[in-house]
Design a protein around this motif. Structure first.
Motif, PDB file in Angstrom:
ATOM      1  N   HIS A 108      35.438  52.365  34.383  1.00  0.00           N
ATOM      2  CA  HIS A 108      36.483  53.125  35.074  1.00  0.00           C
ATOM      3  C   HIS A 108      37.774  52.290  35.030  1.00  0.00           C
ATOM      4  N   PRO A 109      38.560  52.413  33.953  1.00  0.00           N
ATOM      5  CA  PRO A 109      39.733  51.548  33.764  1.00  0.00           C
ATOM      6  C   PRO A 109      40.721  51.571  34.921  1.00  0.00           C
ATOM      7  N   GLU A 110      40.882  52.705  35.590  1.00  0.00           N
ATOM      8  CA  GLU A 110      41.834  52.755  36.695  1.00  0.00           C
ATOM      9  C   GLU A 110      41.348  51.914  37.880  1.00  0.00           C
ATOM     10  N   VAL A 111      40.036  51.823  38.055  1.00  0.00           N
ATOM     11  CA  VAL A 111      39.489  50.930  39.074  1.00  0.00           C
ATOM     12  C   VAL A 111      39.778  49.487  38.695  1.00  0.00           C
ATOM     13  N   GLY A 112      39.658  49.189  37.390  1.00  0.00           N
ATOM     14  CA  GLY A 112      40.017  47.852  36.920  1.00  0.00           C
ATOM     15  C   GLY A 112      41.468  47.519  37.210  1.00  0.00           C
ATOM     16  N   GLU A 113      42.348  48.505  37.068  1.00  0.00           N
ATOM     17  CA  GLU A 113      43.764  48.288  37.393  1.00  0.00           C
ATOM     18  C   GLU A 113      43.941  48.019  38.884  1.00  0.00           C
ATOM     19  N   ASP A 114      43.198  48.738  39.708  1.00  0.00           N
ATOM     20  CA  ASP A 114      43.271  48.507  41.153  1.00  0.00           C
ATOM     21  C   ASP A 114      42.827  47.086  41.484  1.00  0.00           C
ATOM     22  N   LEU A 115      41.771  46.633  40.830  1.00  0.00           N
ATOM     23  CA  LEU A 115      41.261  45.283  41.066  1.00  0.00           C
ATOM     24  C   LEU A 115      42.286  44.237  40.651  1.00  0.00           C
ATOM     25  N   ARG A 116      42.874  44.409  39.469  1.00  0.00           N
ATOM     26  CA  ARG A 116      43.894  43.460  39.010  1.00  0.00           C
ATOM     27  C   ARG A 116      45.101  43.461  39.945  1.00  0.00           C
ATOM     28  N   ASP A 117      45.477  44.643  40.416  1.00  0.00           N
ATOM     29  CA  ASP A 117      46.626  44.741  41.316  1.00  0.00           C
ATOM     30  C   ASP A 117      46.384  43.958  42.600  1.00  0.00           C
ATOM     31  N   LEU A 118      45.184  44.089  43.165  1.00  0.00           N
ATOM     32  CA  LEU A 118      44.882  43.350  44.391  1.00  0.00           C
ATOM     33  C   LEU A 118      44.902  41.843  44.140  1.00  0.00           C
ATOM     34  N   ILE A 119      44.301  41.412  43.040  1.00  0.00           N
ATOM     35  CA  ILE A 119      44.291  39.980  42.717  1.00  0.00           C
ATOM     36  C   ILE A 119      45.714  39.450  42.605  1.00  0.00           C
ATOM     37  N   GLN A 120      46.564  40.199  41.914  1.00  0.00           N
ATOM     38  CA  GLN A 120      47.950  39.756  41.738  1.00  0.00           C
ATOM     39  C   GLN A 120      48.710  39.739  43.054  1.00  0.00           C
ATOM     40  N   ARG A 121      48.479  40.741  43.903  1.00  0.00           N
ATOM     41  CA  ARG A 121      49.157  40.782  45.204  1.00  0.00           C
ATOM     42  C   ARG A 121      48.754  39.602  46.079  1.00  0.00           C
ATOM     43  N   LEU A 122      47.474  39.296  46.089  1.00  0.00           N
ATOM     44  CA  LEU A 122      47.013  38.169  46.891  1.00  0.00           C
ATOM     45  C   LEU A 122      47.534  36.853  46.334  1.00  0.00           C
ATOM     46  N   ASP A 123      47.542  36.709  45.005  1.00  0.00           N
ATOM     47  CA  ASP A 123      48.110  35.500  44.409  1.00  0.00           C
ATOM     48  C   ASP A 123      49.563  35.321  44.833  1.00  0.00           C
TER      49      ASP A 123
ATOM     50  N   LEU B  68      52.568  29.294  50.483  1.00  0.00           N
ATOM     51  CA  LEU B  68      52.399  27.877  50.169  1.00  0.00           C
ATOM     52  C   LEU B  68      53.722  27.229  49.773  1.00  0.00           C
ATOM     53  N   LEU B  69      54.581  27.965  49.074  1.00  0.00           N
ATOM     54  CA  LEU B  69      55.899  27.431  48.749  1.00  0.00           C
ATOM     55  C   LEU B  69      56.697  27.174  50.019  1.00  0.00           C
ATOM     56  N   ARG B  70      56.598  28.083  50.970  1.00  0.00           N
ATOM     57  CA  ARG B  70      57.248  27.876  52.262  1.00  0.00           C
ATOM     58  C   ARG B  70      56.673  26.657  52.959  1.00  0.00           C
ATOM     59  N   ALA B  71      55.371  26.505  52.890  1.00  0.00           N
ATOM     60  CA  ALA B  71      54.719  25.368  53.537  1.00  0.00           C
ATOM     61  C   ALA B  71      55.132  24.042  52.904  1.00  0.00           C
ATOM     62  N   ARG B  72      55.336  24.060  51.583  1.00  0.00           N
ATOM     63  CA  ARG B  72      55.771  22.824  50.919  1.00  0.00           C
ATOM     64  C   ARG B  72      57.140  22.402  51.412  1.00  0.00           C
TER      65      ARG B  72
ATOM     66  N   GLU C  24      50.992  27.384  43.050  1.00  0.00           N
ATOM     67  CA  GLU C  24      50.476  28.518  42.278  1.00  0.00           C
ATOM     68  C   GLU C  24      48.971  28.401  42.046  1.00  0.00           C
ATOM     69  N   LEU C  25      48.498  27.200  41.722  1.00  0.00           N
ATOM     70  CA  LEU C  25      47.062  27.005  41.522  1.00  0.00           C
ATOM     71  C   LEU C  25      46.314  27.036  42.851  1.00  0.00           C
TER      72      LEU C  25
END
Length: 203
Positions: A126-141, A148-152, A164-165
């Motif tokens: 289900h490619p659109e589900v894959g897009e949803d998964l990638r979107d969440l990963i990117q949003r959380l990243d 973390l940049l603010r914390a630095r 970033e890592l």
């Protein structure tokens, strides 16, 4: 009140509670995933008949994606309430992971995260589900990285931390908490793992 295609005395379909129906679908998908959930299962969980489900939400994949969106919206809200709103990075991370563990262990048996525990197995077919998964990963990243940049800048990070890592490492921690919760790891052990990750990143 029964919902579905039954008619009122004036010939109009009875209204259904969309919020309750979608929540019923979300709980079912959370337990069984997309492929293993039948329309009959959904009709029972949502208190709707099959034609009404199609009319209101489209096909089963569309309904699953709506359930994912609802769950991820709650996750985004939790991130804003904890990690973004709390001034201390350490305290914010502790609150965020604590809230996540509460969700992951909030059912009997614990079901972990709807997205992490069900979407990867559906992403290829289900490619659109894959897009949803990638979107969440990117949003959380992005969310973790920005915090973390603010914390630095505020000298809350250990000197050798790369934001970033480290953001990806925090998300990896969140994902393993979800999977371990579903596998039966105790709440105490999950909290210990989250605390260890937080302590390694912060001063």
């Amino acid at each position: 009140m029964q919902v579905g295609t039954k008619m009122t005395s004036r010939g109009r379909p009875r209204k259904f509670n969309e919020d309750e129906a979608l929540n019923g679908a979300m709980q079912l998908f959370w337990k069984k995933g997309l492929s293993a959930t039948s329309l009959d299962d959904l009709a029972k969980a949502m208190n709707m008949n099959r034609p009404s489900i199609y009319n209101a939400f489209g096909n089963k994949e569309n309904l699953y994606r709506k359930a994912l969106s609802r769950f991820c919206g709650q996750l985004d809200h939790g991130l804003e309430q904890t990690l973004v709103a709390i001034p201390s990075l350490r305290t914010g991370l502790q609150a965020f992971f604590g809230q996540a563990i509460d969700v992951y262990c909030g059912t009997n048996p614990p079901m972990g995260c709807l997205m992490v525990c069900t979407a990867p197995g559906e992403a290829l077919s289900h490619p659109e589900v894959g897009e949803d998964l990638r979107d969440l990963i990117q949003r959380l990243d992005r969310g973790f990285t920005e915090r973390l940049l603010r914390a630095r800048e505020e000298n809350e990070l250990s000197a050798n931390v790369q934001p970033e890592l480290a953001a990806k490492l925090l998300q990896a921690t969140l994902q393993t908490l979800a999977i371990r919760a579903r596998a039966g790891t105790s709440r105490d052990d999950l909290q210990e793992l989250a605390a260890y990750a937080v302590n390694k990143l912060t001063r």
